[in-house]
Design an enzyme around this catalytic site. Structure first.
Site, PDB file in Angstrom:
ATOM      1  N   LYS A  54       0.830  -1.203   0.000  1.00  0.00           N
ATOM      2  CA  LYS A  54       0.000   0.000   0.000  1.00  0.00           C
ATOM      3  C   LYS A  54       0.868   1.257   0.000  1.00  0.00           C
ATOM      4  O   LYS A  54       0.559   2.229  -0.689  1.00  0.00           O
ATOM      5  CB  LYS A  54      -0.941  -0.014   1.213  1.00  0.00           C
ATOM      6  CG  LYS A  54      -2.064  -1.037   1.106  1.00  0.00           C
ATOM      7  CD  LYS A  54      -2.786  -1.238   2.438  1.00  0.00           C
ATOM      8  CE  LYS A  54      -3.815  -2.346   2.320  1.00  0.00           C
ATOM      9  NZ  LYS A  54      -4.423  -2.726   3.612  1.00  0.00           N
ATOM     10  N   GLN A  98      -4.924  -1.594   9.796  1.00  0.00           N
ATOM     11  CA  GLN A  98      -4.768  -2.920   9.214  1.00  0.00           C
ATOM     12  C   GLN A  98      -5.292  -3.995  10.158  1.00  0.00           C
ATOM     13  O   GLN A  98      -4.932  -4.044  11.333  1.00  0.00           O
ATOM     14  CB  GLN A  98      -3.295  -3.174   8.887  1.00  0.00           C
ATOM     15  CG  GLN A  98      -3.023  -4.494   8.194  1.00  0.00           C
ATOM     16  CD  GLN A  98      -3.605  -4.538   6.786  1.00  0.00           C
ATOM     17  OE1 GLN A  98      -3.455  -3.609   6.009  1.00  0.00           O
ATOM     18  NE2 GLN A  98      -4.266  -5.639   6.465  1.00  0.00           N
ATOM     19  N   ASP A 121     -11.520   2.540   3.991  1.00  0.00           N
ATOM     20  CA  ASP A 121     -11.775   1.099   3.918  1.00  0.00           C
ATOM     21  C   ASP A 121     -13.265   0.813   3.751  1.00  0.00           C
ATOM     22  O   ASP A 121     -13.651  -0.278   3.338  1.00  0.00           O
ATOM     23  CB  ASP A 121     -11.274   0.403   5.188  1.00  0.00           C
ATOM     24  CG  ASP A 121     -10.007  -0.401   4.944  1.00  0.00           C
ATOM     25  OD1 ASP A 121      -9.705  -0.713   3.773  1.00  0.00           O
ATOM     26  OD2 ASP A 121      -9.324  -0.733   5.926  1.00  0.00           O
TER      27      ASP A 121
END
Length: 291
Positions: A54, A98, A121
């Site tokens: 990422k 995460q 997200d």
């Protein structure tokens, strides 16, 4: 093998290129580079790989990347304090914590602490509600990437029968909502579903997201169906999807491979969400229709 292999890697690379062009346009219009903050707690090997990928993709798109790596024994309050500071940081347009998190931290509490307008997200209940009711909001990246691949392959999805195997908040449920929004007739199958092979065999679109290696057998697939395999299962033979690839590829019209199918789309769609957030927050109008 008769199925066309859907090249998610190439599609994602093209999408990231279009995003980079829009990032440059944002800066040319007097805006600043979109900022994505990624928080990693602990040293989960798979998570560390995701975070590294990422970071590289964010920099390559011309965005600002903020990484926060915390030890595995970090307490929940400490993580919540960091999230609050990122919510208030004007340079941060997107926040990603995460998963999975260590056992002493409740993931739902942390995800709900993220500002919904920085929740790139798409996991916050506010964004889930926006998706369910058709309001603008951030959509989880993996399901959105799946829809992009499907529309590229099939064009208009209206009227097609789709089955989503898996009902997680991260993939299964939002995937179903997105397909409903495309006017598909959608069945959500799961561990309690009766006659799963029969349900799958009726579907024009099959999206597998159960986390069980090769659970979906080739003989279940309707001839000519399009198969999207979200599964990434680490085995002694390498990465394997949730679908029996060779069996399904012999009857499907198109199928995503594992790896190289859905996976690359997730990061590309994360960058897309971050760009959208930056455009909104900075009040700079961009033509984002092609994204």
């Amino acid at each position: 093998m008769s199925a066309q292999i859907i090249d998610g890697k190439a599609f994602a690379a093209a999408l990231r290129g279009r995003i980079a062009t829009k990032v440059a346009a944002l800066r040319d219009a007097g805006g600043r580079a979109p900022g994505l903050a990624v928080v990693l707690v602990g040293e989960d090997p798979a998570s560390a790989v995701y975070v590294r990928n990422k970071h590289k993709a964010t920099i390559a798109a011309g965005m600002a990347s903020f990484e926060y790596r915390l030890p595995a024994d970090t307490e929940q309050d400490e993580l919540l304090t960091l999230v609050a500071s990122l919510n208030a940081d004007p340079a941060v347009d997107g926040i990603l914590v995460q998963l999975p998190l260590p056992p002493q931290i409740d993931a739902d509490t942390v995800l709900m602490a993220i500002d919904p307008d920085k929740d790139v997200d798409g996991f916050h209940p506010v964004n889930a509600g926006r998706l369910a009711t058709g309001l603008p909001g951030f959509v989880p990246c993996t399901p959105y990437g799946c829809v992009m691949l499907l529309k590229d392959q099939l064009g208009d999805l209206a009227g097609l029968d789709a089955v989503v195997i898996g009902r997680s908040n991260i993939v299964g449920k939002p995937m179903a909502q997105l397909l409903i929004a495309e006017s598909c007739t959608v069945t959500v199958a799961h561990s309690k579903t009766r006659d799963l092979p029969g349900i799958v065999h009726r579907a024009d679109i099959v999206v597998a997201a159960v986390g069980r290696p090769e659970m979906i057998k080739g003989e279940w697939i309707k001839p000519g169906a399009v198969v999207i395999d979200v599964g990434i299962n680490r085995t002694d033979d390498g990465l394997i999807g949730d679908v029996d690839f060779n069996g399904a590829a012999s009857v499907a019209s198109a199928i995503t491979p594992v790896p190289g199918g859905v996976g690359p789309m997730t990061i590309a769609c994360l960058l897309r969400n971050t760009l959208i957030s930056a455009s909104r927050r900075q009040g700079v109008a961009l033509d984002l229709a092609e994204l």
